[in-house]
Design a protein around this motif. Structure first.
Motif, PDB file in Angstrom:
ATOM      1  N   THR A  97       3.953  11.477  -5.913  1.00 33.36           N
ATOM      2  CA  THR A  97       4.808  10.647  -6.760  1.00 33.36           C
ATOM      3  C   THR A  97       5.889   9.973  -5.920  1.00 33.36           C
ATOM      4  OG1 THR A  97       4.401  12.120  -8.632  1.00 33.36           O
ATOM      5  CG2 THR A  97       6.324  10.669  -8.785  1.00 33.36           C
ATOM      6  N   ALA A  98       6.491  10.715  -5.005  1.00 30.04           N
ATOM      7  CA  ALA A  98       7.534  10.151  -4.152  1.00 30.04           C
ATOM      8  C   ALA A  98       6.974   9.056  -3.255  1.00 30.04           C
ATOM      9  CB  ALA A  98       8.173  11.254  -3.307  1.00 30.04           C
ATOM     10  N   VAL A  99       5.792   9.260  -2.698  1.00 31.61           N
ATOM     11  CA  VAL A  99       5.178   8.248  -1.841  1.00 31.61           C
ATOM     12  C   VAL A  99       4.859   6.993  -2.653  1.00 31.61           C
ATOM     13  CG1 VAL A  99       3.092   7.695  -0.506  1.00 31.61           C
ATOM     14  CG2 VAL A  99       4.287   9.855  -0.107  1.00 31.61           C
ATOM     15  N   GLU A 104       6.179   1.353  -3.964  1.00 31.25           N
ATOM     16  CA  GLU A 104       6.574   0.306  -4.912  1.00 31.25           C
ATOM     17  C   GLU A 104       7.908  -0.317  -4.515  1.00 31.25           C
ATOM     18  OE1 GLU A 104       6.469   2.335  -8.664  1.00 31.25           O
ATOM     19  OE2 GLU A 104       4.270   2.377  -8.712  1.00 31.25           O
ATOM     20  N   ARG A 105       8.858   0.521  -4.102  1.00 31.34           N
ATOM     21  CA  ARG A 105      10.163   0.005  -3.682  1.00 31.34           C
ATOM     22  C   ARG A 105      10.030  -0.866  -2.442  1.00 31.34           C
ATOM     23  NH1 ARG A 105      13.905   5.111  -3.269  1.00 31.34           N
ATOM     24  NH2 ARG A 105      15.346   3.559  -2.451  1.00 31.34           N
ATOM     25  N   LEU A 106       9.211  -0.443  -1.500  1.00 26.89           N
ATOM     26  CA  LEU A 106       8.993  -1.232  -0.287  1.00 26.89           C
ATOM     27  C   LEU A 106       8.361  -2.577  -0.624  1.00 26.89           C
ATOM     28  CD1 LEU A 106       9.008  -1.529   2.790  1.00 26.89           C
ATOM     29  CD2 LEU A 106       6.816  -0.325   2.825  1.00 26.89           C
ATOM     30  N   ALA A 107       7.414  -2.578  -1.544  1.00 25.29           N
ATOM     31  CA  ALA A 107       6.767  -3.835  -1.944  1.00 25.29           C
ATOM     32  C   ALA A 107       7.798  -4.789  -2.543  1.00 25.29           C
ATOM     33  CB  ALA A 107       5.639  -3.551  -2.933  1.00 25.29           C
ATOM     34  N   ARG A 108       8.725  -4.262  -3.374  1.00 28.96           N
ATOM     35  CA  ARG A 108       9.771  -5.114  -3.965  1.00 28.96           C
ATOM     36  C   ARG A 108      10.690  -5.672  -2.884  1.00 28.96           C
ATOM     37  NH1 ARG A 108       9.955  -0.983  -8.014  1.00 28.96           N
ATOM     38  NH2 ARG A 108      11.854  -0.153  -7.079  1.00 28.96           N
ATOM     39  N   VAL A 109      11.069  -4.840  -1.903  1.00 28.16           N
ATOM     40  CA  VAL A 109      11.936  -5.304  -0.817  1.00 28.16           C
ATOM     41  C   VAL A 109      11.228  -6.387  -0.008  1.00 28.16           C
ATOM     42  CG1 VAL A 109      12.989  -4.595   1.386  1.00 28.16           C
ATOM     43  CG2 VAL A 109      13.290  -3.176  -0.649  1.00 28.16           C
TER      44      VAL A 109
END
Length: 119
Positions: A97-99, A104-109
């Motif tokens: 879940t953390a990965v 997802e956060r990296l994709a948004r950045v």
């Protein structure tokens, strides 16, 4: 002696050795018979005996010492060293879940940085 019960021979041997350790006939600190001796005792191949011993080493009941042999562990691993299977499963699920969250956060950045560089 390994029996034709449908259970793999290495599990039968591991079960028997485990019973001997818990029953006290293989005392803490005692040297386990050699792989060849165990293979003869159980009428099994060396690889089957090695697999059985490997299981007990992974369980922490036995410990190998290079050039000396395999010994019965002096003490049971502490509770902090033992993780029940369900704890491991839940820990793996938390890590997944953390990965996924980090991905997802990296994709948004990356998307935000890409949009800014296009301007």
């Amino acid at each position: 002696m390994v029996k034709k019960t449908g259970q793999p021979a290495y599990l039968q041997i591991a079960d028997d050795l485990r019973k001997q350790v818990h029953g006290g006939s293989l005392a803490p600190g005692s040297l386990l018979p050699s792989t060849a001796q165990l293979a003869e005792q159980y009428d099994a191949s060396l690889s089957v005996v090695k697999m059985a011993v490997g299981i007990l080493r992974n369980e922490g009941l036995l410990i190998g010492q290079q050039g000396k042999g395999v010994f019965v562990q002096d003490q049971e691993p502490s509770e902090s060293e033992q993780l029940p299977a369900m704890d491991l499963v839940s820990e793996v699920m938390e890590l997944r879940t953390a990965v996924q969250d980090l991905s997802e956060r990296l994709a948004r950045v990356e998307s935000t940085l890409s949009e800014r560089s296009d301007r």
